[in-house]
Design a protein around this motif. Structure first.
Motif, PDB file in Angstrom:
ATOM      1  N   ALA A 188       0.692  -1.107  -0.043  1.00 45.56           N
ATOM      2  CA  ALA A 188       0.004   0.130   0.056  1.00 45.56           C
ATOM      3  C   ALA A 188       0.949   1.539   0.005  1.00 45.56           C
ATOM      4  CB  ALA A 188      -1.062   0.004   1.280  1.00 45.56           C
ATOM      5  N   ARG A 189       1.997   1.136   0.819  1.00 42.39           N
ATOM      6  CA  ARG A 189       2.998   2.400   0.771  1.00 42.39           C
ATOM      7  C   ARG A 189       3.434   2.600  -0.702  1.00 42.39           C
ATOM      8  NH1 ARG A 189       4.465   0.530   5.503  1.00 42.39           N
ATOM      9  NH2 ARG A 189       6.125  -0.600   4.649  1.00 42.39           N
ATOM     10  N   ARG A 190       3.854   1.423  -1.161  1.00 41.45           N
ATOM     11  CA  ARG A 190       4.508   1.581  -2.424  1.00 41.45           C
ATOM     12  C   ARG A 190       3.678   2.169  -3.472  1.00 41.45           C
ATOM     13  NH1 ARG A 190       6.232  -3.905  -2.401  1.00 41.45           N
ATOM     14  NH2 ARG A 190       7.551  -4.175  -0.534  1.00 41.45           N
ATOM     15  N   ILE A 191       2.209   1.789  -3.275  1.00 40.52           N
ATOM     16  CA  ILE A 191       1.602   2.091  -4.332  1.00 40.52           C
ATOM     17  C   ILE A 191       1.279   3.720  -4.140  1.00 40.52           C
ATOM     18  CG2 ILE A 191      -0.947   2.132  -5.022  1.00 40.52           C
ATOM     19  CD1 ILE A 191      -0.999  -0.921  -4.547  1.00 40.52           C
ATOM     20  N   ARG A 192       1.066   4.248  -3.010  1.00 38.27           N
ATOM     21  CA  ARG A 192       0.683   5.489  -2.704  1.00 38.27           C
ATOM     22  C   ARG A 192       1.941   6.236  -3.011  1.00 38.27           C
ATOM     23  NH1 ARG A 192      -3.167   6.208   2.143  1.00 38.27           N
ATOM     24  NH2 ARG A 192      -4.758   4.595   1.387  1.00 38.27           N
ATOM     25  N   ARG A 193       3.290   5.871  -2.848  1.00 36.35           N
ATOM     26  CA  ARG A 193       4.319   6.577  -3.485  1.00 36.35           C
ATOM     27  C   ARG A 193       4.425   6.705  -4.771  1.00 36.35           C
ATOM     28  NH1 ARG A 193       8.498   3.649  -1.455  1.00 36.35           N
ATOM     29  NH2 ARG A 193       8.036   4.192   0.819  1.00 36.35           N
ATOM     30  N   ALA A 194       4.266   5.607  -5.578  1.00 38.77           N
ATOM     31  CA  ALA A 194       4.275   5.713  -7.025  1.00 38.77           C
ATOM     32  C   ALA A 194       3.199   6.671  -7.450  1.00 38.77           C
ATOM     33  CB  ALA A 194       3.774   4.413  -7.484  1.00 38.77           C
ATOM     34  N   LEU A 195       2.041   6.835  -6.997  1.00 43.20           N
ATOM     35  CA  LEU A 195       0.763   7.852  -7.384  1.00 43.20           C
ATOM     36  C   LEU A 195       1.524   9.120  -6.947  1.00 43.20           C
ATOM     37  CD1 LEU A 195      -2.329   6.071  -5.907  1.00 43.20           C
ATOM     38  CD2 LEU A 195      -1.599   6.249  -8.319  1.00 43.20           C
ATOM     39  N   ALA A 196       2.001   9.341  -5.956  1.00 48.27           N
ATOM     40  CA  ALA A 196       2.469  10.672  -5.580  1.00 48.27           C
ATOM     41  C   ALA A 196       3.710  11.157  -6.348  1.00 48.27           C
ATOM     42  CB  ALA A 196       2.954  10.733  -3.971  1.00 48.27           C
TER      43      ALA A 196
END
Length: 165
Positions: free
Chosen positions: A95-103
């Motif tokens: 979840a952290r990696r996905i949110r970082r990629a979106l940001a």
């Protein structure tokens, strides 16, 4: 187009969740129960966003290994009742990696703290009975980009892309 990134659930997990919903209904709980085909675990909610290809490009940079996911406990956010997930470091990490990629791609998303849950009922009325969800597990090897559309009888969720472990 409303988009979100989610884990689709196994049939065994959906069976356990439907059983909980049936028990709620039998105990007088009323509201908008989540249909079986819409049961999922949201990792990031994007909302209105016109470019699913750009989201998929960001998602394609997220790597993960297959990991277990288990139901555990129940709770509520006011009149939204949910089933929880057992603590999972791999789930929190992806979840952290996905949110970082979106940001990193300046794709807007809901930045509320990630609280893994599966919505069982919205606009619930009645008392939450002392029902416990069966601790069913599954392995996650696919994460989906989903589109939500308002249908005649509620929301319709459609997978528009995916990444694999």
């Amino acid at each position: 187009m409303r988009l979100f990134i989610a884990i689709n659930l196994s049939d065994d997990m959906k069976d356990a969740l439907e059983s909980v919903q049936d028990q709620m209904y039998d105990n007088g709980v009323r509201g908008n129960f989540t249909s079986r085909e819409n049961m999922h675990l949201t990792l990031a909610f994007i909302g209105e966003y016109p470019d699913k290809d750009r989201v998929m490009d960001a998602l394609a940079t997220v790597f993960f290994s297959e990991f277990p996911l288990s139901l555990k406990g129940m709770g509520s956010f006011r009149d939204l009742w949910w089933a929880g997930m057992d603590e999972s470091a791999p789930l929190a990490a992806v979840a952290r990696r996905i949110r970082r990629a979106l940001a990193e791609q300046d794709i807007p998303f809901d930045r509320k703290c990630f609280s893994p849950h599966i919505t069982l009922i919205r606009k619930a009325t009645g008392n939450m009975p002392g029902i416990q969800v069966e601790p069913v597990s599954m392995y996650v090897d696919t994460i989906s980009l989903m589109r939500s559309d308002r249908g005649k009888h509620g929301m319709i969720y459609t997978a528009v892309g995916e990444i694999k472990a």
